[in-house]
Motif scaffolding. Structure first.
Motif, short mmCIF file in Angstrom:
data_model
loop_
_atom_site.label_atom_id
_atom_site.label_comp_id
_atom_site.label_asym_id
_atom_site.label_seq_id
_atom_site.Cartn_x
_atom_site.Cartn_y
_atom_site.Cartn_z
N MET A 133 0.75 -1.20 0.26
CA MET A 133 0.09 0.06 -0.44
C MET A 133 0.74 1.09 -0.22
O MET A 133 0.43 2.02 -0.55
CB MET A 133 -1.06 -0.16 1.01
CG MET A 133 -2.13 -0.85 0.71
SD MET A 133 -3.00 -1.51 -0.47
CE MET A 133 -3.80 0.66 -0.07
N ILE A 134 2.19 1.15 0.33
CA ILE A 134 2.74 2.58 0.59
C ILE A 134 2.70 2.99 -0.74
O ILE A 134 3.44 3.68 -1.17
CB ILE A 134 3.94 2.51 1.33
CG1 ILE A 134 4.69 3.89 1.95
CG2 ILE A 134 5.07 1.54 1.53
CD1 ILE A 134 3.28 5.02 3.06
N ASN A 135 3.97 1.79 -1.22
CA ASN A 135 4.46 1.55 -2.67
C ASN A 135 3.16 2.62 -3.57
O ASN A 135 3.89 3.33 -5.02
CB ASN A 135 4.57 0.49 -3.24
CG ASN A 135 6.52 0.20 -2.69
OD1 ASN A 135 6.92 0.76 -3.48
ND2 ASN A 135 6.56 -0.77 -1.58
N ALA A 136 1.99 1.33 -3.22
CA ALA A 136 1.14 2.07 -4.24
C ALA A 136 0.61 3.82 -4.48
O ALA A 136 0.75 4.74 -4.99
CB ALA A 136 -0.58 1.40 -4.20
N SER A 137 0.76 4.24 -2.71
CA SER A 137 0.33 5.54 -2.07
C SER A 137 1.88 6.89 -2.89
O SER A 137 1.42 7.64 -3.42
CB SER A 137 0.78 5.45 -0.49
OG SER A 137 -0.90 5.28 -0.58
N ASN A 138 2.85 5.93 -2.52
CA ASN A 138 3.88 6.49 -3.12
C ASN A 138 3.80 6.97 -4.51
O ASN A 138 4.01 8.30 -4.87
CB ASN A 138 5.42 5.48 -2.78
CG ASN A 138 5.98 6.17 -1.56
OD1 ASN A 138 6.85 4.74 -1.01
ND2 ASN A 138 5.49 6.84 -0.83
N ARG A 139 3.79 5.87 -5.26
CA ARG A 139 3.44 6.67 -6.43
C ARG A 139 2.15 7.40 -6.93
O ARG A 139 2.59 8.48 -8.01
CB ARG A 139 2.98 5.37 -7.65
CG ARG A 139 3.87 4.59 -8.05
CD ARG A 139 4.21 3.45 -6.83
NE ARG A 139 5.37 2.79 -7.50
CZ ARG A 139 7.00 2.29 -7.01
NH1 ARG A 139 6.60 2.93 -5.55
NH2 ARG A 139 7.42 1.45 -7.48
N PHE A 140 1.03 7.40 -6.34
CA PHE A 140 0.42 8.66 -6.23
C PHE A 140 1.08 9.66 -6.03
O PHE A 140 0.71 10.74 -7.05
CB PHE A 140 -1.22 8.43 -5.35
CG PHE A 140 -1.56 7.38 -5.74
CD1 PHE A 140 -2.58 7.77 -7.22
CD2 PHE A 140 -2.40 6.63 -4.81
CE1 PHE A 140 -3.63 6.44 -7.46
CE2 PHE A 140 -3.33 5.74 -4.78
CZ PHE A 140 -3.71 5.68 -5.84
N GLY A 141 1.46 9.46 -4.89
CA GLY A 141 1.92 10.99 -4.46
C GLY A 141 3.08 11.88 -5.39
O GLY A 141 3.04 12.85 -5.84
N VAL A 142 3.95 10.26 -6.11
CA VAL A 142 5.19 11.38 -7.20
C VAL A 142 4.30 11.16 -8.23
O VAL A 142 5.04 12.38 -9.31
CB VAL A 142 6.69 9.84 -7.15
CG1 VAL A 142 7.52 10.38 -8.42
CG2 VAL A 142 7.07 10.15 -5.80
N ILE A 143 3.42 10.90 -8.66
CA ILE A 143 3.00 11.36 -10.29
C ILE A 143 2.39 12.57 -9.91
O ILE A 143 2.30 12.90 -11.03
CB ILE A 143 2.16 10.09 -10.33
CG1 ILE A 143 3.14 8.56 -10.69
CG2 ILE A 143 1.01 10.70 -11.95
CD1 ILE A 143 1.45 7.51 -11.35
#
Length: 161
Positions: A133-143
């Motif tokens: 989940m944090i990896n998915a959230s990181n993708r949202f944040g960076v993208i």
């Protein structure tokens, strides 16, 4: 640095954010220690360069009782003395689970054995889910180019309404 898009400003994005936050609540309510959850989330966010998530998880870890010394040493956990063997296993899992493209075999058998030694099945389910989940959230944040610095602990609780 301006955010590119407000994900929750439309119906689809709001539904996605609400369900993502719902999964996070299940993890938070698990028996996996809150501080371990935050340390793992912080380490993955550092690796992924997500300032928004680093901001969140640094502040939430402090709120959960983490010391500034431990928070400052997360990025160099292998070269510090402040983490338990269980936390080291969780941090190794976080790194290997985050760097899948770099680790052709994914999470090593050695790391998995260390995780199994320190955590029960429910905690492992939560730990693996934290990493995912944090990896998915990181993708949202960076993208979406969400910058760090403005997070206030608890500000996402409205997503549960």
């Amino acid at each position: 640095m301006e955010p590119r898009f407000d994900l929750i400003a439309n119906e689809t994005g709001a539904k996605i954010a609400k369900r993502t936050y719902g999964v996070s609540l299940v993890i938070e309510q698990s028996s996996l220690p809150k501080t371990t959850q935050e340390l793992v989330s912080l380490r993955a966010s550092q690796i992924n360069g997500c300032g928004f998530c680093v901001d969140i998880h640094t502040k939430e870890a402090a709120r959960a009782g983490e010391s500034s010394a431990r928070l400052h040493l997360v990025a160099a956990w292998r070269h510090s003395t402040v983490f338990t063997e269980a936390e080291r296993a969780a941090l190794a899992l976080a790194e290997e689970g985050t760097r899948l493209a770099d680790a052709h075999d994914g999470v090593s058998d050695e790391t998995w054995a260390r995780v199994r030694k320190h955590y029960d099945d429910d905690q492992i389910a939560a730990l693996v889910s934290v990493v995912a989940m944090i990896n998915a959230s990181n993708r949202f944040g960076v993208i979406l180019n969400n910058p760090g610095g403005g997070y206030e602990p608890g500000m996402f609780t409205a997503l549960t309404d």
